[in-house]
Design a protein around this motif. Structure first.
Motif, PDB file in Angstrom:
ATOM      1  N   GLU A 186       0.766  -1.044  -0.035  1.00  0.00           N
ATOM      2  CA  GLU A 186      -0.048   0.052   0.042  1.00  0.00           C
ATOM      3  C   GLU A 186       0.931   1.350   0.117  1.00  0.00           C
ATOM      4  OE1 GLU A 186      -2.551   1.740  -0.207  1.00  0.00           O
ATOM      5  OE2 GLU A 186      -4.038   0.222  -0.859  1.00  0.00           O
ATOM      6  N   GLN A 187       0.061   2.187  -0.501  1.00  0.00           N
ATOM      7  CA  GLN A 187       0.906   3.601  -0.445  1.00  0.00           C
ATOM      8  C   GLN A 187       0.200   4.247   0.548  1.00  0.00           C
ATOM      9  OE1 GLN A 187       3.378   4.711  -2.317  1.00  0.00           O
ATOM     10  NE2 GLN A 187       3.291   3.725  -4.297  1.00  0.00           N
ATOM     11  N   ASN A 188      -1.027   3.883   1.050  1.00  0.00           N
ATOM     12  CA  ASN A 188      -1.867   4.616   2.062  1.00  0.00           C
ATOM     13  C   ASN A 188      -1.325   3.962   3.393  1.00  0.00           C
ATOM     14  OD1 ASN A 188      -3.639   5.754   3.831  1.00  0.00           O
ATOM     15  ND2 ASN A 188      -5.347   5.708   2.084  1.00  0.00           N
ATOM     16  N   ILE A 189      -0.348   4.614   3.744  1.00  0.00           N
ATOM     17  CA  ILE A 189       0.181   3.837   5.264  1.00  0.00           C
ATOM     18  C   ILE A 189      -0.821   4.376   6.232  1.00  0.00           C
ATOM     19  CG2 ILE A 189       2.165   3.946   6.671  1.00  0.00           C
ATOM     20  CD1 ILE A 189       3.946   5.040   4.307  1.00  0.00           C
ATOM     21  N   PRO A 190      -1.331   5.311   6.497  1.00  0.00           N
ATOM     22  CA  PRO A 190      -2.031   5.518   7.730  1.00  0.00           C
ATOM     23  C   PRO A 190      -3.397   4.525   7.737  1.00  0.00           C
ATOM     24  CG  PRO A 190      -1.869   7.653   6.899  1.00  0.00           C
ATOM     25  CD  PRO A 190      -1.101   6.880   6.067  1.00  0.00           C
ATOM     26  N   ARG A 198       1.925  -6.023  11.370  1.00  0.00           N
ATOM     27  CA  ARG A 198       3.043  -6.062  11.077  1.00  0.00           C
ATOM     28  C   ARG A 198       3.507  -5.517   9.720  1.00  0.00           C
ATOM     29  NH1 ARG A 198       6.164 -11.757   9.284  1.00  0.00           N
ATOM     30  NH2 ARG A 198       8.006 -10.831   8.697  1.00  0.00           N
ATOM     31  N   ALA A 199       4.489  -4.621   9.737  1.00  0.00           N
ATOM     32  CA  ALA A 199       4.918  -3.788   8.630  1.00  0.00           C
ATOM     33  C   ALA A 199       6.148  -4.133   8.181  1.00  0.00           C
ATOM     34  CB  ALA A 199       4.487  -2.340   8.792  1.00  0.00           C
ATOM     35  N   ILE A 200       6.278  -4.083   6.957  1.00  0.00           N
ATOM     36  CA  ILE A 200       7.647  -4.202   6.392  1.00  0.00           C
ATOM     37  C   ILE A 200       7.988  -3.041   5.187  1.00  0.00           C
ATOM     38  CG2 ILE A 200       9.105  -5.847   4.419  1.00  0.00           C
ATOM     39  CD1 ILE A 200       7.379  -8.332   5.758  1.00  0.00           C
ATOM     40  N   ALA A 217       4.575   3.027  13.031  1.00  0.00           N
ATOM     41  CA  ALA A 217       3.633   4.275  13.367  1.00  0.00           C
ATOM     42  C   ALA A 217       4.380   5.187  14.416  1.00  0.00           C
ATOM     43  CB  ALA A 217       2.239   3.949  13.619  1.00  0.00           C
ATOM     44  N   ARG A 218       4.989   4.781  15.347  1.00  0.00           N
ATOM     45  CA  ARG A 218       5.402   5.748  16.283  1.00  0.00           C
ATOM     46  C   ARG A 218       6.855   6.188  16.231  1.00  0.00           C
ATOM     47  NH1 ARG A 218       2.595   2.100  19.744  1.00  0.00           N
ATOM     48  NH2 ARG A 218       4.284   0.660  19.616  1.00  0.00           N
TER      49      ARG A 218
END
Ligand code: ADP
Ligand code: MG
Length: 226
Positions: A186-190, A198-200, A217-218
């Motif tokens: 995704e480009q839409n991170i929020p 989990r994010a990579i 996010a933090r």
């Protein structure tokens, strides 16, 4: 469930994925972020055997994925929703769904309609005349007709109005809660960080972050990771 070991991809000698090793576990909901050209689409396409000349190994439930045979990997339960609204524009919504289900006995129209009532309401409509958001929902519904145990999505929110993005994310949450593993580029991170645990982050073909979505996010220097 889906394991990459030392995966490298280059096109015409230019490396785009560099020594990727990573494991997606059963039931996870994972985001892959990164700038344009970072290699996100290539990473997803590798998982269904759709990148010629990928080296290293990718295995799915302990067995290597079959290179060059997307339909076989799809039958094993790996579903890819490519970027853009990949629907048969001239066919009706119902026909799109039934064609999508031909390769794999499994998903039924009823199940897809239960999750996406709009597709039942629009069953007789020509897919090309649906709105962008409805076409994206149809593309999602089509992938569910193959009864995937892991669903890979390439930028499903691109071009959609914010309220529709929320609908798509809600649908993905439901799909994940029902036991399907979800990997979303995704480009839409929020919007995506609300969905995933989990994010990579890929940067120029390498993994530069792999951890809890909340930790990403933090980060005050979030953008420095890209
Ligand atoms: N089939 C291809 N042939 C040649 N170059 C490609 C091909 N597909 C992608 N690329 C290049 O590989 C790089 C990574 O592309 P891609 O995986 O689509 O990244 P992303 O999805 O993160 O934007 C880009 O520089 C792109 O131009
Ligand atoms: Mg891409």
């Amino acid at each position: 469930m889906l394991t990459y070991s030392n995966v490298n991809v280059s096109y015409g000698g230019l490396p785009v994925l560099k020594d990727i090793s990573l494991t997606i576990k059963e039931g996870e909901c994972v985001a892959i972020f990164g700038h344009n050209g970072a290699g996100k689409t290539s990473l997803l396409r590798c998982s269904v055997g759709d990148v010629e000349g990928a080296t290293g190994t990718i295995s799915y439930r302990g067995e290597p994925i079959v290179r060059g045979a997307v339909f076989m990997n799809s039958r094993r339960g790996i579903g890819l929703v490519p970027q853009g609204h990949n629907v048969f524009r001239q066919l009706t919504v119902r026909k799109n769904l039934s064609v999508a289900g031909l390769n794999s006995p499994g998903g039924t129209l009823e199940e897809v309609y239960r999750l996406f009532p709009v597709l039942e309401q629009r069953g007789n409509q020509i897919a090309g005349s649906l709105s962008g958001g409805q076409q994206q929902i149809l593309a999602l519904g089509m992938s569910l007709m193959t009864k995937p145990s892991i669903l890979l999505l390439d930028e499903p929110s691109t071009g959609l109005a914010p309220v529709i993005v929320n609908d798509v994310m809600d649908s993905l949450r439901q799909i994940n809660l029902r036991g399907t593993t979800v990997v979303i580029v995704e480009q839409n991170i929020p919007a995506t960080l609300k969905l995933v645990s989990r994010a990579i982050v890929l940067k120029a073909g390498r993994i530069v972050f792999d951890g809890a979505g909340g930790d990403l996010a933090r980060k005050e220097d979030l953008w420095a990771w890209f």
